[in-house]
Scaffold this motif. Structure first.
Motif, PDB file in Angstrom:
ATOM      1  N   GLU A 124       9.337 -10.283  13.398  1.00 51.37           N
ATOM      2  CA  GLU A 124       8.026 -10.834  13.758  1.00 51.37           C
ATOM      3  C   GLU A 124       6.997 -10.554  12.671  1.00 51.37           C
ATOM      4  O   GLU A 124       6.195 -11.427  12.315  1.00 51.37           O
ATOM      5  N   ILE A 139       5.042 -13.514  10.772  1.00 54.86           N
ATOM      6  CA  ILE A 139       3.574 -13.597  10.750  1.00 54.86           C
ATOM      7  C   ILE A 139       3.089 -13.745   9.306  1.00 54.86           C
ATOM      8  O   ILE A 139       2.234 -14.584   9.004  1.00 54.86           O
ATOM      9  N   ALA A 140       3.674 -12.942   8.412  1.00 49.17           N
ATOM     10  CA  ALA A 140       3.247 -13.008   7.012  1.00 49.17           C
ATOM     11  C   ALA A 140       3.549 -14.384   6.416  1.00 49.17           C
ATOM     12  O   ALA A 140       2.705 -14.989   5.758  1.00 49.17           O
ATOM     13  N   LYS A 168      11.471  -2.633  16.395  1.00 48.02           N
ATOM     14  CA  LYS A 168      10.021  -2.571  16.195  1.00 48.02           C
ATOM     15  C   LYS A 168       9.726  -1.751  14.942  1.00 48.02           C
ATOM     16  O   LYS A 168      10.439  -0.778  14.648  1.00 48.02           O
ATOM     17  N   GLN A 218       1.739  -1.183   5.441  1.00 47.86           N
ATOM     18  CA  GLN A 218       0.812  -1.750   6.412  1.00 47.86           C
ATOM     19  C   GLN A 218       1.550  -2.755   7.276  1.00 47.86           C
ATOM     20  O   GLN A 218       1.387  -3.948   7.096  1.00 47.86           O
ATOM     21  N   LEU A 219       2.347  -2.242   8.183  1.00 50.00           N
ATOM     22  CA  LEU A 219       3.080  -3.140   9.066  1.00 50.00           C
ATOM     23  C   LEU A 219       2.426  -3.138  10.432  1.00 50.00           C
ATOM     24  O   LEU A 219       1.715  -2.205  10.789  1.00 50.00           O
ATOM     25  N   PHE A 220       2.686  -4.199  11.184  1.00 52.62           N
ATOM     26  CA  PHE A 220       2.205  -4.229  12.559  1.00 52.62           C
ATOM     27  C   PHE A 220       3.256  -3.512  13.383  1.00 52.62           C
ATOM     28  O   PHE A 220       4.330  -4.045  13.642  1.00 52.62           O
ATOM     29  N   LEU A 221       2.944  -2.278  13.757  1.00 49.11           N
ATOM     30  CA  LEU A 221       3.970  -1.378  14.266  1.00 49.11           C
ATOM     31  C   LEU A 221       4.538  -1.782  15.612  1.00 49.11           C
ATOM     32  O   LEU A 221       5.675  -1.484  15.919  1.00 49.11           O
ATOM     33  N   ASP A 222       3.739  -2.471  16.427  1.00 49.79           N
ATOM     34  CA  ASP A 222       4.207  -2.854  17.761  1.00 49.79           C
ATOM     35  C   ASP A 222       5.102  -4.086  17.729  1.00 49.79           C
ATOM     36  O   ASP A 222       5.648  -4.480  18.745  1.00 49.79           O
ATOM     37  N   GLN A 223       5.207  -4.719  16.575  1.00 48.82           N
ATOM     38  CA  GLN A 223       5.998  -5.945  16.511  1.00 48.82           C
ATOM     39  C   GLN A 223       7.288  -5.659  15.736  1.00 48.82           C
ATOM     40  O   GLN A 223       7.373  -4.694  14.991  1.00 48.82           O
ATOM     41  N   THR A 224       8.267  -6.523  15.957  1.00 46.32           N
ATOM     42  CA  THR A 224       9.553  -6.272  15.290  1.00 46.32           C
ATOM     43  C   THR A 224       9.442  -6.626  13.805  1.00 46.32           C
ATOM     44  O   THR A 224       8.493  -7.286  13.382  1.00 46.32           O
ATOM     45  N   LEU A 265       4.899 -13.574   0.958  1.00 48.92           N
ATOM     46  CA  LEU A 265       3.650 -14.244   0.568  1.00 48.92           C
ATOM     47  C   LEU A 265       3.821 -14.996  -0.750  1.00 48.92           C
ATOM     48  O   LEU A 265       2.861 -15.513  -1.302  1.00 48.92           O
ATOM     49  N   PHE A 321       0.818  -1.202   0.000  1.00 46.53           N
ATOM     50  CA  PHE A 321       0.000   0.000   0.000  1.00 46.53           C
ATOM     51  C   PHE A 321       0.856   1.258   0.000  1.00 46.53           C
ATOM     52  O   PHE A 321       2.064   1.203   0.251  1.00 46.53           O
TER      53      PHE A 321
END
Lengths: 299, 247
Positions: free
Chosen positions: B99, B103-104, B143, B90-96, B163, B86
């Motif tokens: 990580e 997750i992906a 992070k 669109q990252l999960f900001l609280d995770q490293t 992915l 995007f």
């Protein structure tokens, strides 16, 4: 104040706080991930208690020690089956609706489950105190107290607290739950099945409520309406801590549990009032709760 | 002749009075970087949204390797092989960073174990290689919110590559990046795509980037594709220069 009363109040407060914590942390977890305030959470507590009593009475004749695993089995059964069905068929269809409607629907579910519970287990009080009797009483500075309440319950609460934190922080499933909590759209974009995450989270939260009920069952007589008291109180704890706060729920449960226990010895008629008085004071000063942060998505 | 990966036919969509797509036909070919240029609000991002299931066209179809994907949800399309980066990572900001990547990769593999440690999963090696590939391995344990925008973009690209897509759709990959860093970012990005054999579509405003990195460019204007072709030709087109580039 007499030192015996102080010790009694502390023991009462701690054991009660442990139960309230289990229920409210489940409520908080579900809110953090699904963004839904589940009023029917109280029913899961009550069903956990009744199911535990039923199983305990069933296995006690074989060996009274089997009542301990029975408590655990009851919680998981209620969490997975009742909780799973509730999420899949009652909540999933309403996620897109306004919050007020969701609240009304979970309230309706609560009422229905309350009546269903009377149909299944009747309205006569049920006692299944086997697990409390099995564990010895301990003496704290000359005051006798059941080790079930003053040791086992807090131990389970502490294990739950650390276990839940470890699960969410380090395991794959927990990280995926956190990812969905933080940004559902981004999580879906990388191929995470948000619906499955919702279901799993709900089952965990529901099992925690049921565990609270199951652990409470040997310490009290089971009567209709027990879920109502618990949902209101656990909501007070979750709101005071800040919805979605796990460690906060533990501290707040302890605070409210102790305050309630002391007031029972000092001014018993204020018992019902105290938790809400604390909630009101906290929320007046910090509307996001004691441990809440101003960012919305957080568990 | 290269294989057609994504094929859009007769796409139409309008938002109130604005026609974002008015009979769009566009193919994305294997091995290419296709740039989409055009005025703001022309419907370029809408195309990415229609190709990834975030928007359903009012008419027309999108197919991927011959399969109709028009009505599929984004998650299914991602699994089939179209990934998306995007405009804002669109990252999960609280995770490293690591990580995020794990997750992906795990989400792509469809696993969701409650008992396995996130960082001990078998995808770890692959994920670290991807971080190496885009040059952000050094940030693996930071992070995501601590990273500067340029690095965050690179992590977002690595995340999309985890992915294992066939095509990567990107919305302004260089927006928000200091102009001095744009070339570096695009160099890393395009070589990573080539290395992983991933084709790409990118919406871009910077003609310099288009000229350097796109194999083909499609000009999107008033809901229609005005021209498609190699950048050298398209960017010389007088009408394109007047209406789109504004020279």
């Amino acid at each position: 104040m007499d030192s015996t009363i102080v010790i009694l109040a502390i023991c009462d407060g701690i054991s009660y706080a442990a139960l309230v914590f289990l229920v409210s942390v489940g409520l908080s977890l579900i809110f953090g991930v699904l963004r839904i305030v589940n009023v029917a959470h109280g029913s899961l507590y009550a069903y956990g208690a009744y199911m535990a009593a039923t199983l305990s009475l069933l296995v006690a004749p074989i060996s009274p020690w089997l009542t301990f695993p029975a408590l655990l089995v009851a919680s998981v059964l209620v969490g997975a089956i009742v909780g799973g069905l509730m999420e899949r068929f009652l909540l999933r269809p309403v996620y897109h609706l306004e919050e007020v409607l969701q609240l009304l629907i979970t309230f309706a579910v609560f009422m229905i489950m309350d009546n269903l519970q009377r149909m299944i287990w009747g309205v006569q009080p049920i006692f299944a105190a086997e697990p409390v009797k099995l564990l010895p009483n301990i003496s704290i500075l000359g005051v006798n107290y059941t080790s079930y309440q003053v040791l086992l319950l807090p131990l389970v609460a502490v294990i739950t607290l650390f276990g839940l934190r470890y699960f969410l922080r380090y395991t794959l499933a927990g990280s995926i739950i956190m990812a969905v909590t933080e940004d559902r759209e981004a999580a879906t974009a990388i191929g995470i099945d948000a619906r499955r995450v919702f279901l799993i989270t709900f089952i965990i939260g529901a099992s925690l409520a049921a565990l609270g009920g199951a652990l409470a069952s040997p310490t009290t007589s089971l009567v209709p309406g027990m879920g109502t008291d618990m949902i209101v109180l656990s909501f007070a704890v979750a709101a005071t801590a800040g919805l979605g706060q796990i460690e906060g729920a533990a501290v707040t449960a302890l605070m409210i549990g102790l305050a309630r226990a002391f007031i029972i010895y000092i001014q018993p008629e204020l018992e019902v009032l105290v938790p809400y008085l604390i909630m009101m004071l906290v929320l007046l000063i910090r509307p996001m709760g004691l441990f809440g942060v101003n960012r919305v998505r957080k568990i | 002749m290269s294989r057609v990966l994504i094929s859009a036919r007769g796409l139409k969509i309008r938002f109130g009075g604005v026609i974002a797509a008015d009979g769009i036909d566009l193919d994305v070919l294997e091995g290419e970087n296709l740039a989409i240029i055009g005025p703001n609000g022309a419907g370029k991002t809408t195309f990415l949204n229609m190709a990834t299931g975030y928007l359903r066209p009012q008419a027309g179809t999108v197919s991927f390797l011959g399969q109709d994907i028009t009505a599929l949800p984004p998650r299914t399309i991602t699994k089939l092989g179209i990934a998306r980066a995007f405009q804002i990572p669109q990252l999960f900001l609280d995770q490293t960073v690591l990580e995020n990547m794990m997750i992906a990769a795990a989400a792509h593999a469809g696993s969701m174990s409650a008992f396995r440690h996130l960082l001990d999963l078998p995808e770890r090696k692959e994920v670290e290689d991807l971080l190496d590939l885009v040059g952000v391995r050094a940030f693996a344990n930071r992070k995501a919110f601590e990273l500067p925008e340029g690095q965050r973009k690179l992590v977002d690209i690595a995340l999309a590559l985890a992915l294992k897509p066939t095509v990567l759709l990107m919305d302004e990959p260089t927006s928000g990046v200091a102009s001095g860093e744009k070339l570096g970012l695009m160099d890393i990005l395009t070589s990573a795509l080539a290395r992983q054999k991933v084709s790409s579509v990118f919406v871009e405003h910077d003609m310099d980037m288009v000229e350097r990195y796109a194999h083909r460019v499609a000009v999107w204007s008033s809901g229609k594709i005005q021209v498609v072709g190699p950048p050298a030709e398209v960017l010389k087109n007088t009408e394109v220069r007047e209406h789109v580039i504004g020279i």
